[in-house]
Every structure is written in C-alpha cells, then in structure tokens.
Write an enzyme that holds these catalytic residues in place. Structure first.
Site, mmCIF file in Angstrom:
data_model
loop_
_atom_site.group_PDB
_atom_site.id
_atom_site.type_symbol
_atom_site.label_atom_id
_atom_site.label_comp_id
_atom_site.label_asym_id
_atom_site.label_seq_id
_atom_site.Cartn_x
_atom_site.Cartn_y
_atom_site.Cartn_z
ATOM 1 N N ARG A 54 18.050 0.051 -11.951
ATOM 2 C CA ARG A 54 18.543 -0.176 -13.314
ATOM 3 C C ARG A 54 19.014 -1.611 -13.451
ATOM 4 O O ARG A 54 19.385 -2.260 -12.469
ATOM 5 C CB ARG A 54 19.651 0.799 -13.691
ATOM 6 C CG ARG A 54 20.922 0.645 -12.918
ATOM 7 C CD ARG A 54 21.945 1.712 -13.312
ATOM 8 N NE ARG A 54 23.184 1.501 -12.615
ATOM 9 C CZ ARG A 54 24.177 0.717 -13.038
ATOM 10 N NH1 ARG A 54 24.066 0.073 -14.177
ATOM 11 N NH2 ARG A 54 25.278 0.572 -12.334
ATOM 12 N N HIS A 88 0.842 -1.194 0.000
ATOM 13 C CA HIS A 88 0.000 0.000 0.000
ATOM 14 C C HIS A 88 0.878 1.245 0.000
ATOM 15 O O HIS A 88 2.041 1.200 0.376
ATOM 16 C CB HIS A 88 -0.907 0.032 1.235
ATOM 17 C CG HIS A 88 -0.190 0.480 2.474
ATOM 18 N ND1 HIS A 88 0.512 -0.388 3.282
ATOM 19 C CD2 HIS A 88 -0.049 1.712 3.018
ATOM 20 C CE1 HIS A 88 1.050 0.281 4.295
ATOM 21 N NE2 HIS A 88 0.717 1.559 4.155
ATOM 22 N N ALA A 91 21.576 -4.911 -2.762
ATOM 23 C CA ALA A 91 21.281 -4.283 -1.482
ATOM 24 C C ALA A 91 21.035 -2.788 -1.668
ATOM 25 O O ALA A 91 21.654 -2.137 -2.508
ATOM 26 C CB ALA A 91 22.436 -4.511 -0.516
#
Length: 163
Positions: free
Chosen positions: A156, A96, A136
């Site tokens: 990316r 949400h 990470a």
C-alpha cells in the site's frame, strides 16, 4: 497489473518440473554459483561486476546490494536496476514464477535512487519508479510510482512526495 508473459505447459508434471525445457540446467548451475558468491561478498564493486558481466543484469553506477540479496537464478538478465540505488539485506528479486499449468516471465525494472528495505520480495513484471522507497518486509506485486513510499503485504502507498 504486472507485465508478464504467460506460457502454458502441456500435459504432464507441473511447470516447475518441466523447467529445463525452458532454461538450460547449465545456465542454472552457473548462475546459482555466482549468485551465491555475490550474496556473501562484502566488496560492492565485485558484486556489481558479477551481476553485470556474468549474470548480464543491467546495474547502474553506485548501486549497492546488501548482504544476502537473492536475484533470479534462471533469468537474471531480465533485471534492470538504475543508478545510486540501495537493495536491502536479504531481498529477493524474481523475474519468473512457475505454477502448476503455466509459468510467467517478466522484466523487473528498478529506477534511479530507489531504496528497497531489507527482506523485501519483488515479483516479476514490476517497475519501481525513480526515487521510490519500499519499506522492509514488503511484497512488491505491482508497479510503484516514482517518488512514492510503499510498504506491506498487501502493498500500500504510505506517502507520495510532491513533484
């Protein structure tokens, strides 16, 4: 583009201030307590049991959640994670988002044998395909194709595996 349902709010305070028109406060409290237990629990099978049985998430066999993973408090049932996947330390998985004049809900689907690096944030309405790797510290705001290594903010593609 993320796959989310948009819900507009009437006049009055922002959408987050109106959250209990959307979800029961008791559900929020119950989920919060069990999510906090799971975040600190060192026993992987107990974590998965909480996620499956109490929070109604779909969690595949042999999936492992690192310490401090934070799943969506209000809509954990919108999260699906495949088998043999690793969710890294302190990752946040949201289903949400509450804005000023609207809120959005979206399923999060994480495939089989996916590696999510530590401190990653996964936004609502995204799908991460089988065998993908997320570096990470990434913010996953769009779908990730199977077998793709992605990272960063903005996200990316770093590498694609050959089929």
């Amino acid at each position: 583009m993320r796959k989310t349902e948009r819900h507009f709010v009437e006049d009055g305070p922002n959408a987050l201030r109106q959250i209990y028109k959307t979800v029961s406060p008791w559900k929020g409290v119950k989920n919060f307590v069990f999510i906090q237990i799971a975040r600190y629990c060192p026993v992987l099978e107990l974590k998965n049991w909480i996620y499956r049985r109490i929070l109604h998430m779909k969690v595949g066999q042999d999936t492992a959640f690192g310490l401090m993973v934070m799943v969506d408090v209000f809509f954990p049932e919108k999260i699906t994670i495949g088998r043999n996947t690793v969710i890294g330390y302190n990752t946040t998985i949201l289903a949400h988002e509450y804005l000023i004049r609207e809120y959005r809900l979206g399923e999060v689907i994480i495939g089989d044998e996916v590696m999510i690096g530590a401190n990653t944030t996964i936004l609502p309405g995204v799908t991460i395909g089988d065998g993908a790797v997320v570096a990470a510290g990434s913010v996953v705001y769009r779908d990730v194709e199977p077998g793709t290594f992605v990272g960063g903010n903005p996200l990316r593609v770093i590498e694609r595996k050959n089929p």
